[in-house]
Structures are given as structure tokens and as C-alpha cells.
Scaffold this motif. Structure first.
Motif, mmCIF file in Angstrom:
data_model
loop_
_atom_site.group_PDB
_atom_site.id
_atom_site.type_symbol
_atom_site.label_atom_id
_atom_site.label_comp_id
_atom_site.label_asym_id
_atom_site.label_seq_id
_atom_site.Cartn_x
_atom_site.Cartn_y
_atom_site.Cartn_z
ATOM 1 N N ALA A 248 0.638 -1.167 0.064
ATOM 2 C CA ALA A 248 0.023 0.106 -0.185
ATOM 3 C C ALA A 248 0.949 1.317 0.013
ATOM 4 O O ALA A 248 0.547 2.360 -0.687
ATOM 5 N N ARG A 249 1.981 1.337 0.827
ATOM 6 C CA ARG A 249 2.830 2.451 0.863
ATOM 7 C C ARG A 249 3.579 2.705 -0.414
ATOM 8 O O ARG A 249 3.569 3.734 -1.080
ATOM 9 N N ASP A 250 3.785 1.842 -1.191
ATOM 10 C CA ASP A 250 4.791 1.741 -2.273
ATOM 11 C C ASP A 250 3.890 2.081 -3.523
ATOM 12 O O ASP A 250 4.029 3.023 -4.254
ATOM 13 N N TYR A 251 2.497 1.745 -3.413
ATOM 14 C CA TYR A 251 1.687 2.155 -4.649
ATOM 15 C C TYR A 251 1.290 3.596 -4.197
ATOM 16 O O TYR A 251 0.867 4.533 -5.209
ATOM 17 N N LEU A 252 0.945 3.989 -2.769
ATOM 18 C CA LEU A 252 0.579 5.340 -2.847
ATOM 19 C C LEU A 252 1.737 6.552 -3.126
ATOM 20 O O LEU A 252 1.410 7.483 -3.738
ATOM 21 N N ARG A 253 2.753 6.128 -3.003
ATOM 22 C CA ARG A 253 3.845 6.626 -3.343
ATOM 23 C C ARG A 253 3.976 6.801 -4.630
ATOM 24 O O ARG A 253 4.532 7.876 -5.322
ATOM 25 N N ASN A 254 3.961 5.963 -5.396
ATOM 26 C CA ASN A 254 4.468 5.862 -6.813
ATOM 27 C C ASN A 254 3.621 5.541 -7.937
ATOM 28 O O ASN A 254 3.852 5.734 -9.100
ATOM 29 N N LYS A 255 2.227 5.136 -7.390
ATOM 30 C CA LYS A 255 1.272 4.919 -8.705
ATOM 31 C C LYS A 255 -0.112 5.630 -8.523
ATOM 32 O O LYS A 255 -0.780 6.201 -9.227
ATOM 33 N N ALA A 256 -0.579 5.813 -7.245
ATOM 34 C CA ALA A 256 -1.596 6.408 -6.743
ATOM 35 C C ALA A 256 -1.997 7.834 -7.160
ATOM 36 O O ALA A 256 -0.960 8.704 -7.035
ATOM 37 N N ARG A 264 -9.418 19.148 -4.924
ATOM 38 C CA ARG A 264 -10.422 20.263 -4.691
ATOM 39 C C ARG A 264 -10.106 20.910 -3.153
ATOM 40 O O ARG A 264 -10.095 21.986 -3.217
ATOM 41 N N ALA A 265 -9.486 19.828 -2.257
ATOM 42 C CA ALA A 265 -8.910 20.213 -1.060
ATOM 43 C C ALA A 265 -7.547 20.739 -1.068
ATOM 44 O O ALA A 265 -6.993 21.105 0.150
ATOM 45 N N GLY A 266 -6.836 20.543 -2.130
ATOM 46 C CA GLY A 266 -5.696 20.949 -2.325
ATOM 47 C C GLY A 266 -4.421 20.143 -2.575
ATOM 48 O O GLY A 266 -3.271 20.605 -2.587
ATOM 49 N N ALA A 267 -4.802 18.805 -2.688
ATOM 50 C CA ALA A 267 -3.745 17.893 -2.665
ATOM 51 C C ALA A 267 -3.201 17.765 -3.969
ATOM 52 O O ALA A 267 -3.871 17.779 -5.131
ATOM 53 N N VAL A 268 -1.820 17.793 -3.964
ATOM 54 C CA VAL A 268 -1.081 17.504 -5.272
ATOM 55 C C VAL A 268 -0.990 15.975 -5.455
ATOM 56 O O VAL A 268 -0.805 15.516 -6.605
ATOM 57 N N ALA A 269 -0.677 15.118 -4.370
ATOM 58 C CA ALA A 269 -0.489 13.667 -4.497
ATOM 59 C C ALA A 269 -1.397 13.181 -3.570
ATOM 60 O O ALA A 269 -1.930 13.535 -2.957
ATOM 61 N N ALA A 270 -1.513 11.639 -4.147
ATOM 62 C CA ALA A 270 -2.606 10.955 -3.195
ATOM 63 C C ALA A 270 -1.909 10.834 -1.569
ATOM 64 O O ALA A 270 -2.806 10.758 -0.848
ATOM 65 N N THR A 271 -0.765 10.914 -1.474
ATOM 66 C CA THR A 271 -0.233 11.140 -0.111
ATOM 67 C C THR A 271 -0.352 12.484 0.743
ATOM 68 O O THR A 271 -0.270 12.417 2.045
ATOM 69 N N ASP A 272 -0.856 13.166 -0.187
ATOM 70 C CA ASP A 272 -1.367 14.529 0.519
ATOM 71 C C ASP A 272 -2.655 14.342 1.284
ATOM 72 O O ASP A 272 -3.132 15.158 1.915
#
Length: 393
Positions: A248-256, A264-272
Motif C-alpha cells: 500500500a505504501r509503495d503504491y501510494l507513493r509511486n502510482k496512486a 479540490r481540497a488542495g492535494a497534489v499527490a495521493a499521499t497529501d
């Protein structure tokens, strides 16, 4: 390869083996029983890890539950099916250490030290309950049918439970390729596919009297055989949970990608995404708690020893493992499912095979019911009732 002699050496060997196993785990999961994982099993057999619990008096390093639990957890995070293959193997080593004849220990331990593996033939299907065995030894000949025979297919020896001429429970070790032994690849489960834990049939198999163990006696006195076997199952579950969290960590960092709501809330990446962070943090904490319970249970078994001083000591070891097994099983299933909530729709693509974590956890976690473990813990703490002295707790 010679057996590691210390805890640190065994852990290092486990990490080396895990690095060999992990790249092929997805393909082995997809192949299931259609392809016997000879290469992965050869790496296991050559690692020296199969001998780590052989007593020092018998030529082994005599390493204990703390080491074994960590080794299995590391391997299970790489491939839980291969990690489960030696579960029965380590149980057989413990049984021999307490109840085996000198001749049996010398012969079987010698083979294990040479890199050979012990399989199991314990469970049966079709009876009224799990202990309703139909397998018999009559006149020195073994007849019966076993299922869930993890490790038997590619082992050198199989430890088979049976009733003798006097209806006493015995454990007989027979050579895997002896006349009358057939092990099938009819294993067809949603998870733990590469264990190939299918049917073994024994037809008039000659049993060496020196390789028979009075198995009834093993559970007639305070014992830790069941707890130590359950510790391995716990380590498998905790390893699966850790692997799901890692992926899950690897996917969130590299693919999601962040969801539309998160953007809309200001996130640039899934991890935000604050909700992703909350869920991931909660899951990570629970996986770490499962790992801590596994370590605590292993240390309790180290203290109690293979032969407990009394029933109270045996109960303490069994209950420590029961808590770790119940919680670890729940967290493994949770992590395998929560992974997709965290990572989103694309993570369910078949090419990633991320569903194997849930399938493996779900399949393995029903090995025995965890509700009884919680009940026994409560009965002991609330009413002082000791848990039953059997192998499944």
C-alpha cells in the motif's frame, strides 16, 4: 548451507531468502498447484533455516521461538505460501525433541541438518470432528487418507498421525517416496495456493517401529507443542499484514493519484490526502501492534520453554500466542482489504495481484476459529479457568 548458529545469523539468512522469494511470489500465486514451486523450495531447503530449532544436544543450534517467529514473519512478508511449507516441519522437530526415540532423532535430525524437510499428514476430511481419525497402523502397516498436508509433496519424510492397534494416537514417520505413499496436487483454495496442501494417501505403508512416537502422550501433560505451532501461524498472518502495508505504501507513493475530492481540497499527490493519511496511519499502527504481540508471545514461549514446568506455565504460553494469533489474523485480513480503500480503483487491476494479500490472509486465518482464543483469554483473566491443553489454542 549450514544452519545459522545465532539469532542474528538466522534473521540475516531469512532476509536473504526473502529477497530470493519475493520476485516470484505473484507468479507462484497465479500458478497455484498447477506448477510445483521447486526453485523456491530448493532455496528454502538450501538456506540452513530448516535446522535452526534442532536442539544443541542433537547437533543443531537450538534457537528458540523468538528466532523462529521472526524468521517466519520475514519469509511470509515475501511469500506466505512458501513460509507455511515448513510449519509442520518445525512441529515435528519439537515433537521429536520431547517424545522421539534416540534413533528417530539421530536419523531424522541428521536428514534435516543435511537440508531435507519434514512434511505433515495430520488432518483428515469427512469425520465427525477434527480428531475423528480413520488412519490406522495395523501389523506395522499404515493405511489412511490425509488432507491439508502442507509440505508433504516435496518433503523427504512425512509425519503421519494414526491410531494404532490399541486405538492409541501415534505419529509415524514414513519416507515420502516409500511404496504405498501418494501425494496429490488437488489443492484448490482462493489463497495460500503455492502450499499445495492437498491429499496424501497411504496404502499398506511399512512403518519402522523406531520411527513411531506415542503422540497421545504429547497432549496428555502440560505442553507447548500446540502454542509453538500456533506461533508459526501467527507469524504468517503478521507477515501478510506487513506485506499488505508495504505494498500500500509503495503504491501510494509511486502510482496512486489523488481523488477529485482531495484535489479540490488542495492535494497534489495521493499521499497529501488527509483521509489517506488517517487511514494509513491507523492501519500502520495496528500492523505494528500485531508485530509487537508476536514478539511478546515468542518471548513468553522462550521463558516457558518447550517443556513447561506446570499447567500454569503452559497456560501462560498458550494464552500469549492465542492473543497474538487472534489479533494478527484480524489485522492481516483488514490490511488486505484496506489496501484498496487507500490506493483506489486502479490498484485492483489484475496485473498487480494485490488481492493475494487478502486471499492469503482469509484462507490462512480460518485454520482454526479465533473467537475461541478470545474466549479462553477472558475465561482465564476473569475466572481463572485454564485453557484446554490441546494443539489448536
Amino acid at each position: 548451507m549450514a544452519a545459522p548458529q545465532t539469532h542474528d545469523e538466522a534473521v540475516a539468512a531469512a532476509h536473504r531468502l526473502a529477497a530470493q522469494l519475493e520476485p516470484g511470489a505473484i507468479q507462484r500465486d497465479r500458478d497455484g498447484a498447477a506448477v510445483i514451486p521447486h526453485e523456491a523450495l530448493a532455496a528454502l531447503d538450501d538456506s540452513g533455516l530448516l535446522a535452526i530449532t534442532i536442539p544443541a544436544a542433537d547437533g543443531g543450534p537450538g534457537l528458540g521461538p523468538r528466532t523462529l517467529a521472526e524468521v517466519i514473519r520475514i519469509l511470509a512478508a515475501a511469500d506466505p505460501a512458501i513460509a507455511q511449507i515448513p510449519q509442520g516441519h518445525f512441529l515435528m522437530i519439537d515433537v521429536l525433541a520431547v517424545h522421539g526415540t534416540r534413533e528417530a532423532c539421530k536419523r531424522l535430525y541428521g536428514d534435516v541438518l543435511a537440508g531435507r524437510r519434514l512434511g505433515n499428514g495430520l488432518a483428515e476430511r469427512g469425520g465427525k470432528h477434527a480428531q475423528d481419525l480413520k488412519t490406522r497402523i495395523v501389523g506395522g502397516r499404515l493405511d489412511g487418507v490425509k488432507y491439508y498436508t502442507t509440505g508433504a509433496l516435496t518433503s523427504s519424510w512425512i509425519g503421519v498421525s494414526a491410531l494404532d492397534e490399541n486405538d492409541r494416537l501415534v505419529l509415524a514417520f514414513v519416507a515420502r517416496h516409500a511404496d504405498g505413499v501418494r501425494v496429490d496436487t488437488d489443492w484448490d483454495m482462493v489463497g495460500q495456493r503455492a502450499t499445495i496442501s492437498g491429499t496424501a494417501t497411504f496404502s499398506q505403508v511399512t512403518v519402522d517401529p523406531s520411527l513411531r512416537v506415542s503422540y497421545a502422550e504429547a497432549y496428555a501433560v502440560p505442553q507447548q507443542l500446540g502454542a509453538r505451532a500456533q506461533l508459526i501461524h501467527t507469524a504468517i498472518e503478521v507477515g501478510i499484514a506487513g506485506a499488505a502495508l508495504r505494498d500500500a505504501r509503495d503504491y501510494l507513493r509511486n502510482k496512486a493519484r489523488p481523488s477529485s475530492e482531495a484535489v479540490r481540497a488542495g492535494a497534489v499527490a495521493a499521499t497529501d490526502d488527509p483521509h489517506v493519511r488517517h487511514r494509513y496511519g491507523r492501519l500502520a499502527s495496528r500492523v505494528r501492534a500485531a508485530e509487537a504481540l508476536l514478539t511478546s508471545a515468542a518471548l513468553t514461549l522462550e521463558e516457558v520453554g518447550l517443556v513447561p514446568a506446570d499447567a500454569d506455565a503452559a497456560a501462560r504460553g498458550s494464552l500469549a500466542v492465542a492473543a497474538a494469533k487472534a489479533f494478527g489474523s484480524e489485522i492481516a485480513v483488514e490490511a488486505g482489504s484496506e489496501l484498496f480503500t487507500l490506493c483506489g480503483t486502479s490498484s485492483a487491476a489484475a496485473k498487480y495481484d494485490l488481492d493475494r494479500h487478502w486471499r492469503n490472509a482469509r484462507t490462512h486465518s480460518v485454520h482454526d476459529p479465533i473467537d475461541y482464543k478470545y474466549t479462553h483469554i477472558a475465561a482465564y483473566e476473569l475466572a481463572g479457568i485454564q485453557p484446554p491443553n490441546h494443539g489448536q489454542l
